[in-house]
Design a protein around this motif. Structure first.
Motif, PDB file in Angstrom:
ATOM      1  N   LYS A  33      -5.234  62.903 -49.862  1.00 23.33           N
ATOM      2  CA  LYS A  33      -4.198  64.480 -49.086  1.00 23.33           C
ATOM      3  C   LYS A  33      -3.234  64.867 -50.122  1.00 23.33           C
ATOM      4  CE  LYS A  33      -7.355  64.235 -44.921  1.00 23.33           C
ATOM      5  NZ  LYS A  33      -7.003  64.427 -43.103  1.00 23.33           N
ATOM      6  N   VAL A  34      -2.457  64.365 -50.640  1.00 24.31           N
ATOM      7  CA  VAL A  34      -1.673  64.889 -51.567  1.00 24.31           C
ATOM      8  C   VAL A  34      -1.510  64.666 -53.103  1.00 24.31           C
ATOM      9  CG1 VAL A  34       0.000  64.745 -49.645  1.00 24.31           C
ATOM     10  CG2 VAL A  34       0.286  62.728 -50.648  1.00 24.31           C
ATOM     11  N   HIS A  35      -0.733  65.353 -53.594  1.00 21.13           N
ATOM     12  CA  HIS A  35      -0.827  65.543 -54.896  1.00 21.13           C
ATOM     13  C   HIS A  35       0.637  64.637 -55.516  1.00 21.13           C
ATOM     14  CE1 HIS A  35       0.116  66.174 -59.256  1.00 21.13           C
ATOM     15  NE2 HIS A  35      -0.760  65.951 -59.869  1.00 21.13           N
ATOM     16  N   ILE A  36       0.367  63.492 -56.438  1.00 20.75           N
ATOM     17  CA  ILE A  36       1.855  62.633 -55.852  1.00 20.75           C
ATOM     18  C   ILE A  36       3.173  64.086 -56.095  1.00 20.75           C
ATOM     19  CG2 ILE A  36       1.716  62.010 -58.289  1.00 20.75           C
ATOM     20  CD1 ILE A  36       2.494  59.987 -56.631  1.00 20.75           C
ATOM     21  N   ASP A  37       2.954  64.902 -57.831  1.00 19.71           N
ATOM     22  CA  ASP A  37       4.132  65.702 -57.981  1.00 19.71           C
ATOM     23  C   ASP A  37       3.968  66.922 -56.847  1.00 19.71           C
ATOM     24  OD1 ASP A  37       5.540  64.203 -59.596  1.00 19.71           O
ATOM     25  OD2 ASP A  37       3.582  64.446 -61.061  1.00 19.71           O
ATOM     26  N   SER A  38       3.203  67.308 -55.364  1.00 16.10           N
ATOM     27  CA  SER A  38       3.587  68.754 -54.769  1.00 16.10           C
ATOM     28  C   SER A  38       5.189  69.178 -54.969  1.00 16.10           C
ATOM     29  CB  SER A  38       2.571  67.861 -53.487  1.00 16.10           C
ATOM     30  OG  SER A  38       3.717  67.510 -52.428  1.00 16.10           O
ATOM     31  N   ARG A  39       4.734  70.365 -55.133  1.00 13.73           N
ATOM     32  CA  ARG A  39       6.304  70.927 -55.137  1.00 13.73           C
ATOM     33  C   ARG A  39       6.235  72.095 -54.212  1.00 13.73           C
ATOM     34  NH1 ARG A  39       7.762  71.977 -60.783  1.00 13.73           N
ATOM     35  NH2 ARG A  39       6.261  70.609 -62.112  1.00 13.73           N
ATOM     36  N   ASP A  40       7.288  72.118 -53.532  1.00 12.23           N
ATOM     37  CA  ASP A  40       7.555  72.865 -52.292  1.00 12.23           C
ATOM     38  C   ASP A  40       8.146  74.223 -52.912  1.00 12.23           C
ATOM     39  OD1 ASP A  40      10.354  72.994 -53.529  1.00 12.23           O
ATOM     40  OD2 ASP A  40      11.196  71.929 -51.658  1.00 12.23           O
ATOM     41  N   ARG A  41       8.163  75.220 -51.950  1.00 10.98           N
ATOM     42  CA  ARG A  41       8.578  76.840 -52.849  1.00 10.98           C
ATOM     43  C   ARG A  41       9.803  76.567 -54.207  1.00 10.98           C
ATOM     44  NH1 ARG A  41      11.266  80.317 -47.745  1.00 10.98           N
ATOM     45  NH2 ARG A  41       9.182  79.022 -46.528  1.00 10.98           N
ATOM     46  N   ASP A  42      10.615  75.513 -54.090  1.00 16.40           N
ATOM     47  CA  ASP A  42      11.567  75.708 -55.285  1.00 16.40           C
ATOM     48  C   ASP A  42      10.997  74.646 -56.513  1.00 16.40           C
ATOM     49  OD1 ASP A  42      13.898  77.630 -53.837  1.00 16.40           O
ATOM     50  OD2 ASP A  42      14.315  75.654 -52.165  1.00 16.40           O
ATOM     51  N   GLY A  43       9.949  74.467 -55.851  1.00 12.16           N
ATOM     52  CA  GLY A  43       9.194  73.319 -57.288  1.00 12.16           C
ATOM     53  C   GLY A  43      10.170  72.422 -57.258  1.00 12.16           C
ATOM     54  N   THR A  44      10.366  71.981 -56.335  1.00 15.69           N
ATOM     55  CA  THR A  44      10.881  70.884 -55.614  1.00 15.69           C
ATOM     56  C   THR A  44      10.247  69.050 -55.267  1.00 15.69           C
ATOM     57  OG1 THR A  44      12.777  71.449 -54.768  1.00 15.69           O
ATOM     58  CG2 THR A  44      12.666  68.948 -54.826  1.00 15.69           C
ATOM     59  N   THR A  45       9.664  68.395 -56.084  1.00 15.18           N
ATOM     60  CA  THR A  45       8.562  66.975 -55.529  1.00 15.18           C
ATOM     61  C   THR A  45       9.188  66.397 -54.601  1.00 15.18           C
ATOM     62  OG1 THR A  45       9.222  66.199 -57.969  1.00 15.18           O
ATOM     63  CG2 THR A  45       7.951  67.530 -57.995  1.00 15.18           C
ATOM     64  N   PRO A  46       8.356  65.402 -53.830  1.00 13.85           N
ATOM     65  CA  PRO A  46       9.088  64.200 -53.617  1.00 13.85           C
ATOM     66  C   PRO A  46       9.515  63.397 -54.106  1.00 13.85           C
ATOM     67  CG  PRO A  46       6.595  64.811 -53.025  1.00 13.85           C
ATOM     68  CD  PRO A  46       7.449  65.719 -54.276  1.00 13.85           C
ATOM     69  N   LEU A  47       9.562  63.353 -56.074  1.00  8.33           N
ATOM     70  CA  LEU A  47      10.938  62.179 -56.883  1.00  8.33           C
ATOM     71  C   LEU A  47      11.749  62.940 -57.318  1.00  8.33           C
ATOM     72  CD1 LEU A  47      10.685  59.910 -58.998  1.00  8.33           C
ATOM     73  CD2 LEU A  47      10.062  61.559 -60.708  1.00  8.33           C
ATOM     74  N   ILE A  48      11.599  64.721 -57.248  1.00 12.20           N
ATOM     75  CA  ILE A  48      13.245  65.257 -57.441  1.00 12.20           C
ATOM     76  C   ILE A  48      14.164  64.622 -56.531  1.00 12.20           C
ATOM     77  CG2 ILE A  48      14.477  67.310 -57.635  1.00 12.20           C
ATOM     78  CD1 ILE A  48      11.910  67.891 -59.337  1.00 12.20           C
ATOM     79  N   LEU A  49      13.952  65.383 -54.511  1.00 13.47           N
ATOM     80  CA  LEU A  49      13.820  65.186 -53.488  1.00 13.47           C
ATOM     81  C   LEU A  49      14.619  63.216 -53.391  1.00 13.47           C
ATOM     82  CD1 LEU A  49      11.467  66.911 -51.436  1.00 13.47           C
ATOM     83  CD2 LEU A  49      13.752  67.096 -51.086  1.00 13.47           C
ATOM     84  N   GLU A  61       8.598  53.687 -56.356  1.00 18.28           N
ATOM     85  CA  GLU A  61       7.094  53.500 -55.589  1.00 18.28           C
ATOM     86  C   GLU A  61       6.247  54.539 -56.348  1.00 18.28           C
ATOM     87  OE1 GLU A  61       3.356  52.861 -53.405  1.00 18.28           O
ATOM     88  OE2 GLU A  61       5.607  51.613 -53.782  1.00 18.28           O
ATOM     89  N   LEU A  62       7.012  56.147 -56.201  1.00 16.28           N
ATOM     90  CA  LEU A  62       6.606  57.426 -57.263  1.00 16.28           C
ATOM     91  C   LEU A  62       6.503  57.144 -58.297  1.00 16.28           C
ATOM     92  CD1 LEU A  62       9.017  59.322 -55.042  1.00 16.28           C
ATOM     93  CD2 LEU A  62       6.021  59.748 -54.578  1.00 16.28           C
ATOM     94  N   LEU A  63       6.786  56.382 -59.087  1.00 18.06           N
ATOM     95  CA  LEU A  63       7.331  56.686 -60.562  1.00 18.06           C
ATOM     96  C   LEU A  63       6.009  55.286 -60.939  1.00 18.06           C
ATOM     97  CD1 LEU A  63      10.872  55.343 -61.012  1.00 18.06           C
ATOM     98  CD2 LEU A  63       8.883  57.649 -62.238  1.00 18.06           C
ATOM     99  N   ALA A  64       5.818  54.513 -59.666  1.00 17.15           N
ATOM    100  CA  ALA A  64       4.552  53.158 -59.685  1.00 17.15           C
ATOM    101  C   ALA A  64       3.350  54.019 -59.717  1.00 17.15           C
ATOM    102  CB  ALA A  64       4.826  52.017 -59.338  1.00 17.15           C
ATOM    103  N   GLN A  65       3.296  55.141 -58.861  1.00 14.36           N
ATOM    104  CA  GLN A  65       2.095  55.645 -58.454  1.00 14.36           C
ATOM    105  C   GLN A  65       1.963  57.144 -59.189  1.00 14.36           C
ATOM    106  OE1 GLN A  65       0.447  55.891 -54.967  1.00 14.36           O
ATOM    107  NE2 GLN A  65       2.044  54.252 -53.643  1.00 14.36           N
ATOM    108  N   GLY A  66       2.294  57.446 -60.152  1.00 16.54           N
ATOM    109  CA  GLY A  66       2.467  58.228 -61.387  1.00 16.54           C
ATOM    110  C   GLY A  66       2.971  59.530 -61.366  1.00 16.54           C
ATOM    111  N   ALA A  67       3.989  59.106 -60.257  1.00 18.42           N
ATOM    112  CA  ALA A  67       5.002  60.853 -60.675  1.00 18.42           C
ATOM    113  C   ALA A  67       5.500  60.655 -61.658  1.00 18.42           C
ATOM    114  CB  ALA A  67       5.371  60.378 -59.294  1.00 18.42           C
ATOM    115  N   ASP A  68       5.662  62.082 -62.277  1.00 15.23           N
ATOM    116  CA  ASP A  68       6.005  62.518 -63.797  1.00 15.23           C
ATOM    117  C   ASP A  68       7.759  63.178 -63.544  1.00 15.23           C
ATOM    118  OD1 ASP A  68       6.509  63.344 -65.764  1.00 15.23           O
ATOM    119  OD2 ASP A  68       5.054  65.601 -65.588  1.00 15.23           O
ATOM    120  N   PRO A  69       8.182  62.133 -64.196  1.00  7.02           N
ATOM    121  CA  PRO A  69       9.468  62.426 -63.785  1.00  7.02           C
ATOM    122  C   PRO A  69      10.241  63.826 -64.689  1.00  7.02           C
ATOM    123  CG  PRO A  69       9.513  60.996 -65.878  1.00  7.02           C
ATOM    124  CD  PRO A  69       8.125  61.175 -65.365  1.00  7.02           C
ATOM    125  N   ALA A  70       9.402  63.901 -65.527  1.00  6.28           N
ATOM    126  CA  ALA A  70       9.109  65.516 -66.542  1.00  6.28           C
ATOM    127  C   ALA A  70       9.619  67.212 -65.403  1.00  6.28           C
ATOM    128  CB  ALA A  70       8.595  65.576 -67.662  1.00  6.28           C
TER     129      ALA A  70
END
Length: 298
Positions: A33-49, A61-70
């Protein structure tokens, strides 16, 4: 960039990343139900957090599951930027190994190297440089990594930057060099390192002030000592003052003592005043008393 409103699951996903709850991250991802790079209102992703908070296992873990470091926030700041800012070396390595752009700038031009230098995180600085970070990449105001390291008193970072080709006299848009800002901030050890590396002792800021004038004006006697070793201009500067006038007007007796015997006491500033007269006009009585004692007796 238009960002859709977060769902309740997205919010939970971001909270798990923020808190470093790796198990909860996995659970939420497994729901689909969630996208690995879901963004909040400031564009912040879980990986960034997770990167910003130093949660290494969550980042892995996030990188292993495909989070985009870009992915970047609306300010242009990436996960690597925040890892560098926080001094999280292991996270920076993980992100770089996953293809994070090493010199990706924020909207104001700050790179990961810039913020690592700003915060004095030497191991991260060394890693970024080893991986090819541009040591002379500048902010929009032309401040360089060396400038910001000097401003914050990080002598060890300055040494590493200089060893790897940082331009010692690269100036901010207002003309202030790394030496100038070190002098203003009272970082004598940084000033010594910059001078030894060939920094121009009399490089002017746009207002016509030299590093020596600024150090004297601020009362940084230890910096004045370092600058005097390199024969700086002791005369009237384009700002209409001498370094001695600056020290005298602001009552910095320790700096006055260093400068007075090297400076012509008859020098007149833009207002037509000698250092003694400038001190008197500013009611700096201890400086007046000292300068009067230096006057030749007739």
């Amino acid at each position: 960039m238009s960002l859709k409103k977060e769902s309740r699951t997205d919010v939970q996903f971001h909270l798990a990343a923020l808190r470093g709850d790796c198990e909860r991250l996995r659970q939420l991802l497994d729901t689909g139900k969630v996208h690995i790079d879901s963004r909040d209102r400031d564009g912040t992703t879980p990986l960034i957090l997770s990167a910003a908070m130093g949660h290494t296992e969550c980042v892995r873990e996030l990188l292993a599951q495909g989070a985009d470091p870009a992915c970047c926030r609306t300010t242009g700041t990436s996960a690597l930027f925040f890892a560098a800012q926080g001094g999280f070396l292991d996270i920076a390595r993980l992100l770089l190994d996953s293809g994070a752009a090493i010199d990706a700038p924020s909207t104001d031009g700050g790179t990961p190297l810039f913020v690592a230098c700003q915060c004095g995180h030497l191991p991260v600085v060394e890693e970024l440089i080893r991986r090819g970070a541009n040591v002379n990449a500048c902010m929009k105001d032309k401040a360089s990594p060396l400038f910001i390291a000097a401003q914050n008193g990080h002598e060890d970072v300055c040494h590493v930057l200089l060893q790897h080709g940082a331009l010692v006299d690269c100036a901010r848009a207002d003309g202030a060099s790394a030496l100038w800002i070190a002098a203003q901030c009272g970082h004598d050890h940084v000033a010594r390192a910059l001078l030894a590396a060939g920094a121009r002792v009399d490089q002017l800021r746009q207002d016509g002030a030299t590093p020596l004038f600024k150090a004297a004006h601020k009362g940084h006697a230890a910096v004045v000592v370092e600058l005097l070793k390199y024969k700086p201009n002791l005369g009237i500067l384009p700002n209409g003052q001498s370094a001695l006038h600056g020290a005298a007007m602001f009552g910095h007796l320790s700096c006055v003592k260093l400068l007075a015997r090297r400076t012509d006491p008859r020098l007149r500033n833009a207002a037509g005043l000698t250092p003694l007269q400038a001190a008197a006009a500013a009611r700096k009585h201890d400086v007046v008393a000292y300068l009067k004692r230096l006057e030749p007796h007739t």
